[in-house]
Design an enzyme around this catalytic site. Structure first.
Site, PDB file in Angstrom:
ATOM      1  N   LYS A 173       0.835  -1.213   0.000  1.00 20.48           N
ATOM      2  CA  LYS A 173       0.000   0.000   0.000  1.00 20.48           C
ATOM      3  C   LYS A 173       0.865   1.257   0.000  1.00 20.48           C
ATOM      4  CE  LYS A 173      -1.764  -1.590   3.755  1.00 20.48           C
ATOM      5  NZ  LYS A 173      -2.521  -1.860   4.994  1.00 20.48           N
ATOM      6  N   THR A 204      -7.643   9.383   8.983  1.00 20.48           N
ATOM      7  CA  THR A 204      -7.343   8.125   8.289  1.00 20.48           C
ATOM      8  C   THR A 204      -7.155   6.975   9.293  1.00 20.48           C
ATOM      9  OG1 THR A 204      -5.014   8.735   8.296  1.00 20.48           O
ATOM     10  CG2 THR A 204      -6.269   9.260   6.291  1.00 20.48           C
ATOM     11  N   GLY A 208      -6.094   0.893   6.816  1.00 25.56           N
ATOM     12  CA  GLY A 208      -5.554  -0.418   6.428  1.00 25.56           C
ATOM     13  C   GLY A 208      -6.497  -1.550   6.831  1.00 25.56           C
ATOM     14  N   CYS A 209      -7.098  -1.425   8.021  1.00 25.46           N
ATOM     15  CA  CYS A 209      -8.046  -2.458   8.491  1.00 25.46           C
ATOM     16  C   CYS A 209      -9.234  -2.515   7.547  1.00 25.46           C
ATOM     17  CB  CYS A 209      -8.552  -2.117   9.893  1.00 25.46           C
ATOM     18  SG  CYS A 209      -7.250  -1.884  11.103  1.00 25.46           S
TER      19      CYS A 209
HETATM   20  N1  LIG Z   1      -5.045  10.232   2.260  1.00 26.15           N
HETATM   21  C1  LIG Z   1      -5.418   9.199   1.496  1.00 26.15           C
HETATM   22  N2  LIG Z   1      -6.204   9.403   0.399  1.00 26.15           N
HETATM   23  C2  LIG Z   1      -6.586   8.362  -0.380  1.00 26.15           C
HETATM   24  N3  LIG Z   1      -6.236   7.073  -0.142  1.00 26.15           N
HETATM   25  C3  LIG Z   1      -5.452   6.816   0.929  1.00 26.15           C
HETATM   26  C4  LIG Z   1      -5.008   7.865   1.801  1.00 26.15           C
HETATM   27  N4  LIG Z   1      -4.263   7.283   2.800  1.00 26.15           N
HETATM   28  C5  LIG Z   1      -4.261   5.967   2.552  1.00 26.15           C
HETATM   29  N5  LIG Z   1      -4.953   5.664   1.428  1.00 26.15           N
HETATM   30  C6  LIG Z   1      -5.237   4.343   0.869  1.00 26.15           C
HETATM   31  O1  LIG Z   1      -5.852   3.598   1.913  1.00 26.15           O
HETATM   32  C7  LIG Z   1      -5.485   2.224   1.856  1.00 26.15           C
HETATM   33  C8  LIG Z   1      -4.828   1.829   3.188  1.00 26.15           C
HETATM   34  O2  LIG Z   1      -3.469   2.257   3.140  1.00 26.15           O
HETATM   35  P1  LIG Z   1      -2.588   2.766   4.356  1.00 26.15           P
HETATM   36  O3  LIG Z   1      -1.202   2.864   3.815  1.00 26.15           O
HETATM   37  O4  LIG Z   1      -3.196   3.992   4.943  1.00 26.15           O
HETATM   38  O5  LIG Z   1      -2.765   1.558   5.372  1.00 26.15           O
HETATM   39  P2  LIG Z   1      -2.201   1.391   6.826  1.00 26.15           P
HETATM   40  O6  LIG Z   1      -1.031   2.279   7.062  1.00 26.15           O
HETATM   41  O7  LIG Z   1      -1.990  -0.075   6.991  1.00 26.15           O
HETATM   42  O8  LIG Z   1      -3.412   1.867   7.726  1.00 26.15           O
HETATM   43  P3  LIG Z   1      -3.641   1.669   9.346  1.00 26.15           P
HETATM   44  O9  LIG Z   1      -3.704   2.988   9.960  1.00 26.15           O
HETATM   45  O10 LIG Z   1      -4.963   0.974   9.453  1.00 26.15           O
HETATM   46  O11 LIG Z   1      -2.496   0.837   9.870  1.00 26.15           O
HETATM   47  C9  LIG Z   1      -4.563   2.112   0.637  1.00 26.15           C
HETATM   48  O12 LIG Z   1      -5.357   1.760  -0.487  1.00 26.15           O
HETATM   49  C10 LIG Z   1      -4.004   3.530   0.496  1.00 26.15           C
HETATM   50  O13 LIG Z   1      -3.546   3.814  -0.806  1.00 26.15           O
HETATM   51  C1  LIG Z   2      -6.689  -2.933  17.303  1.00 24.42           C
HETATM   52  C2  LIG Z   2      -6.038  -2.212  16.178  1.00 24.42           C
HETATM   53  N1  LIG Z   2      -5.751  -2.895  15.050  1.00 24.42           N
HETATM   54  C3  LIG Z   2      -5.187  -2.258  13.998  1.00 24.42           C
HETATM   55  C4  LIG Z   2      -4.899  -0.899  14.061  1.00 24.42           C
HETATM   56  C5  LIG Z   2      -4.311  -0.212  12.845  1.00 24.42           C
HETATM   57  O1  LIG Z   2      -3.142   0.395  13.043  1.00 24.42           O
HETATM   58  C6  LIG Z   2      -5.212  -0.218  15.258  1.00 24.42           C
HETATM   59  N2  LIG Z   2      -4.955   1.110  15.406  1.00 24.42           N
HETATM   60  N3  LIG Z   2      -5.782  -0.897  16.295  1.00 24.42           N
END
Ligand SMILES: Nc1ncnc2c1ncn2[C@@H]1O[C@H](COP(=O)(O)OP(=O)(O)OP(=O)(O)O)[C@@H](O)[C@H]1O
Ligand SMILES: Cc1ncc(CO)c(N)n1
Length: 268
Positions: A173, A204, A208-209
């Site tokens: 991602k 945001t 990811g979840c």
């Molecule tokens: N500001 C944004 N605008 C549009 N799409 C976004 C944005 N931020 C993240 N995404 C998209 O959201 C999805 C999740 O990606 P992200 O990299 O944010 O996951 P993550 O870091 O695992 O999230 P989490 O906070 O749940 O751990 C991907 O498809 C990414 O491209």
């Molecule tokens: C419980 C839990 N799972 C996943 C995330 C994503 O980073 C979070 N903030 N909390």
């Protein structure tokens, strides 16, 4: 009715973890179920405390569902410890009819370890080979591969390495890169690029979840991996575009904006 199971941690503020997963499953018309691996005391500003479940209750939650109910897809999120990872592995190994989407959650946006650092190797050794799709963010892909990622080329290299660890499909991602929100899908042969507009919002929490749960919901509905990932990308983009401020920190995405609008719900 298609059923989807999330195996993940609870997020008390409802933006990520089990709560985000269940909202996503419902919004996409599937029946959601949960196995809780850990309880976090968490709000929009950070994680205050974490309590892991013991392995017996993790195992019993998983087994009692599979003993009774046809499960069409599984999503795995926060798994915390080596013991929990091994328990999940032994419960799911052999259940090859059910596609598994693994979000290799490591650290929360606020910087709290949701995976004990010593569990990283077990995560890839035990759970990657069981996964139909693995969805690391940039940081997670860097930790897993030991390589810094600065651009799409780096995402492609990481996707190949993670595929070599046993995941059948990998989505690296690009949410944390500058520019458009581009994710790279690799199936062992081809790269596919999921392009999305980047929305300029601080809200945001749980992206990811939500994304990995949406992939699982679409797989449960019989979509192929490329189709499921594409539809999930549309879903997360809409949820981020409609995200909202809550509390004093990073607010959540909106799961039901499309349904609310259709139903004429105006008390948001
Ligand atoms: N500001 C944004 N605008 C549009 N799409 C976004 C944005 N931020 C993240 N995404 C998209 O959201 C999805 C999740 O990606 P992200 O990299 O944010 O996951 P993550 O870091 O695992 O999230 P989490 O906070 O749940 O751990 C991907 O498809 C990414 O491209
Ligand atoms: C419980 C839990 N799972 C996943 C995330 C994503 O980073 C979070 N903030 N909390």
């Amino acid at each position: 009715m298609k059923t989807v199971l999330t195996i993940a941690g609870s997020d008390s503020c409802g933006g990520a973890g089990i709560q985000a997963d269940l909202k996503t499953f419902s919004a996409l018309g599937t029946y959601g179920m949960s196995v809780i691996t850990a309880v976090t005391a968490q709000n929009t500003m950070g994680v205050i405390n974490v309590r892991e479940m013991d392995v017996e209750i993790v195992r019993d939650q998983i087994d009692c569902l599979f003993d009774d109910i046809m499960i069409h897809a599984v999503k795995i999120g926060m798994v915390s410890s080596v013991e929990i990872i091994e328990t999940i592995g032994s419960c799911l190994r052999g259940r090859t009819d059910t596609p598994i989407v693994l979000d290799p959650v490591m650290v929360s946006k606020s910087g709290c370890h949701l995976l004990r650092p010593e569990s990283t190797e077990a995560l890839s050794k035990v759970l990657f080979p069981l996964a139909e799709v693995v969805t690391p963010n940039l940081f997670e892909a860097e930790v897993i591969t030991g390589q810094k990622i600065n651009n799409i080329d780096g995402m492609e290299e990481a996707a190949v390495k993670i595929h070599d660890l046993g995941a059948r499909n990998v989505v690296v991602k690009g949410g944390h890169l500058a520019g458009d929100a581009v994710d790279v899908l690799y199936d062992g042969l081809h790269f596919d690029y999921l392009k999305g507009t980047r929305f300029d919002t601080p809200n945001t929490h749980g992206t990811g979840c939500t994304f990995s749960s949406a992939i699982a919901a679409y797989l449960a509905g019989g979509f192929s991996v490329p189709e499921a990932v594409r539809e999930a990308k549309k879903y997360i983009s809409g949820a981020i575009e409609n995200s909202f401020a809550l509390g004093h920190g990073v607010g959540p995405t909106h799961h039901f904006y499309a349904l609310y609008r259709k139903a004429g719900v105006y008390n948001e």
